[in-house]
Design a protein around this motif. Structure first.
Motif, short mmCIF file in Angstrom:
data_model
loop_
_atom_site.label_atom_id
_atom_site.label_comp_id
_atom_site.label_asym_id
_atom_site.label_seq_id
_atom_site.Cartn_x
_atom_site.Cartn_y
_atom_site.Cartn_z
N SER A 1 -25.32 14.21 -14.18
CA SER A 1 -26.15 15.32 -14.60
C SER A 1 -26.35 16.21 -13.39
O SER A 1 -27.13 15.89 -12.49
N GLY A 2 -25.63 17.31 -13.35
CA GLY A 2 -25.72 18.19 -12.19
C GLY A 2 -25.32 17.48 -10.91
O GLY A 2 -24.23 16.93 -10.80
N ARG A 3 -26.25 17.44 -9.93
CA ARG A 3 -25.96 16.76 -8.66
C ARG A 3 -26.28 15.27 -8.70
O ARG A 3 -26.22 14.58 -7.69
N LEU A 4 -26.65 14.77 -9.86
CA LEU A 4 -27.01 13.37 -10.01
C LEU A 4 -25.86 12.57 -10.60
O LEU A 4 -25.19 13.02 -11.54
N ARG A 5 -25.67 11.39 -10.04
CA ARG A 5 -24.68 10.46 -10.59
C ARG A 5 -25.33 9.09 -10.66
O ARG A 5 -25.83 8.59 -9.66
N SER B 1 -28.23 -0.83 -10.73
CA SER B 1 -27.90 0.56 -10.99
C SER B 1 -28.06 1.32 -9.69
O SER B 1 -28.84 0.92 -8.81
N SER B 2 -27.34 2.42 -9.56
CA SER B 2 -27.54 3.27 -8.40
C SER B 2 -27.68 4.71 -8.84
O SER B 2 -27.12 5.13 -9.86
N LEU B 3 -28.48 5.44 -8.08
CA LEU B 3 -28.67 6.88 -8.29
C LEU B 3 -28.17 7.58 -7.04
O LEU B 3 -28.65 7.31 -5.94
N LEU B 4 -27.21 8.46 -7.21
CA LEU B 4 -26.66 9.24 -6.11
C LEU B 4 -27.06 10.70 -6.31
O LEU B 4 -26.84 11.27 -7.38
#
Lengths: 114, 114
Positions: free
Chosen positions: A58-62, A72-75
């Motif tokens: 989502s946009g700059r989020l992966r 889980s990871s949030l980049l």
């Protein structure tokens, strides 16, 4: 008992760098969600990933999800000073399918320096 | 504007007093929740309501009470039985139970015992 646990507790980076936060959980889930909280404010939903999904953007989020490792990871790519906030993962166990009844971790506090 | 509104933003309570925190939503959501957040920690569920005229205890319901007489309103009363009420209280709503959807949060009420 706490289901989701974020790692690291705190993260400090320079603007433009990428930020990675991790979340581990203990029991099987239906879905996992990431939320953001600015200091002293409510939480804002960022992204939901279902147990049968492996990656979502989502946009700059992966966000990635590895159900075999229960993690889980949030980049956040190309971070900005405005990304400074606390980030929480929330899990809905298989016995509970209601988003607001999710179990939240203690969060990762991200500081992005200009 | 659609959303969820908490009031007041700041609340001070004397020892032994009951206080009521307001939460109103115009999102037509069936489910509503109250969470407590202590400094540096995640959210803990106090009470939740899946439908009007029904509510359930969460993980830390002792010393709190709620009502759900209207779909759009879910007030929380912090009673004198709550021994350590100083905290940040967050109200949330979601479309309904049994659906994997995001939760929408209010901006919070910070309660301080004086």
């Amino acid at each position: 008992s706490q289901q989701g646990e974020e790692d690291p507790q705190a993260l400090s980076i320079q603007e433009g760098e990428n930020a990675t936060m991790n979340c581990s959980y203990k029991t099987s889930i239906n879905n996992l969600q990431w939320y953001r909280q600015n200091s002293g404010r409510g939480l804002v939903h960022l992204i939901l990933i279902r147990s049968n999904e492996r990656e979502k953007h989502s946009g700059r989020l992966r966000v990635t999800l590895d159900t075999s490792k229960k993690s889980s990871s949030l980049l956040i790519t190309a971070s900005r000073a405005a990304d400074t906030a606390s980030y929480f993962c929330a899990t809905d166990g298989t016995a509970n399918t209601n988003a607001g009844k999710s179990t939240f971790g203690d969060g990762t506090t991200l500081t992005v320096k200009p | 504007d659609g959303g969820i509104t908490q009031s007041p933003k700041y609340l001070f309570r004397k020892e032994g007093q009951n206080v009521t925190l307001s939460c109103e939503q115009n999102l037509n959501h069936d489910a509503m929740y109250w969470y407590r957040q202590d400094p540096g920690q995640g959210l803990r569920l106090i009470y939740y309501s899946q439908i009007v005229n029904d509510f359930q205890k969460g993980d830390i319901a002792e010393g709190y009470s709620v009502s759900r007489e209207k779909k759009e309103s879910f007030p929380l009363t912090v009673t004198s039985a709550q021994k350590n009420p100083t905290a940040f209280y967050l109200c949330a709503s979601s479309m309904g139970w049994g659906l994997n959807t995001e939760a929408f949060f209010g901006q919070g009420t910070r309660l301080t015992v004086v």
